[in-house]
Scaffold this motif. Structure first.
Motif: not given
Length: 314
Positions: A124-135
């Motif tokens: 699973c790839f997730v960008d590292a600049d996300l704000r207000e991140f949810s699982a």
């Protein structure tokens, strides 16, 4: 829209709430699949720690859905690596992976190399600049892969506001990627966020895909996956709203050029367009040209790399 795509939208578009984490955990135990989460990161100390913290708290410690969280640092000049490690991620520097092949700048390069330092059956790839991140960004897109053996790649879909203005897609998506897909690969016209950086796939698919080294990686992966496994093996999941840092217009222009180049290579491997982009900035004497190279390199499928093959045998 093609009738095939309308049927696909009905059958292969879900919401993150359609599968509870407990249901996913049960499916994970039943199938024996492992899950790796990868965050490609470059100068993201402001956000990477919060993302890692949420994933570990919700999906590693509270419910053991994720087996490893790996941050691949592609040469940060800030404290990205230290912040990610303090939050509980395993941090690997891009240049330490497969050192016999010199690394080049680009997001796709990092994603490609991450296959060598992760072990999950699902990545699973997730960008590292996300704000207000949810699982939900992780559990939502991993869910169909755990519960449906016919699904091989899942993209996140979300609202993507620009400041206070709501919206469905990024600017490069609407001005470049969506027209390209609708005209040349109409089977992919149903993807809400074709360029989104949050997606999950089976390792067995990822290791057979070439990876454009730069911003074209998401479009290239989607097109190549369509040809390899077919539309019904692709899916998307609504995870709500994506809030992140926006780039300026010139950066978006360079991104669009890389995406066009990726598409052009897949349309005609013979004739190649000139891989540069000239933009203009106002200087003391008026508008001054700035010419940038467009990412042209692609990494081969990881299954063709000797070190990867040796690791699988071991």
């Amino acid at each position: 829209m093609l009738e095939e795509v309308e049927r696909w939208l009905s059958a292969r578009s879900w919401s993150a709430g359609d599968r509870t984490v407990r249901q996913l955990l049960s499916a994970k135990h039943a199938t024996g699949q492992s899950v790796s989460v990868v965050l490609p990161a470059l100068d993201e100390e402001a956000t990477v720690g919060d993302i890692v913290t949420v994933i570990r708290r919700e999906l590693v410690l509270r419910v053991p859905l994720v087996d490893e969280v790996v941050v691949v640092d592609s040469g940060s000049s800030d404290r990205t690596a230290e912040v990610a490690a303090a939050a509980g991620a395993r941090v690997v520097h891009r240049d330490a992976i497969l050192p016999r092949i010199p690394a080049v700048p680009g997001k796709g390069e990092v994603l490609w190399r991450s296959l060598l330092v992760t072990g999950g059956d699902i990545v699973c790839f997730v960008d590292a600049d996300l704000r207000e991140f949810s699982a939900d960004f992780v559990s939502g897109i991993v869910g169909p892969l755990l519960t449906d053996p016919d699904v091989h790649l899942v993209k996140a879909m979300y609202d993507r506001p620009l400041g206070a203005a709501p919206g469905q897609g990024g600017r490069v998506t609407e001005l470049m990627a969506r027209p390209l897909l609708n005209m040349h690969w109409p089977q992919l016209a149903g993807f809400v966020q074709p360029l989104g950086g949050e997606y999950a796939a089976r390792r067995s698919l990822l290791e057979r895909l070439p990876f454009p080294v730069g911003y074209g990686v998401e479009l290239g992966m989607l097109v190549d996956a369509l040809h390899l496994v077919g539309l019904d093996a692709l899916a998307q999941v609504d995870v709500g709203v994506r809030v992140h840092r926006h780039q300026d217009g010139r950066a978006l222009g360079r991104m669009a050029a890389a995406i066009y180049r990726t598409a052009q290579l897949r349309l005609a491997r013979g004739h190649l367009v000139r891989p540069t982009l000239t933009q203009f900035e106002r200087g003391v004497d008026g508008f001054e040209p700035r010419t940038y190279a467009v990412d042209t390199e692609e990494r081969p499928p990881m299954a063709e790399i000797a070190e990867y093959a040796a690791r699988k045998v071991a």
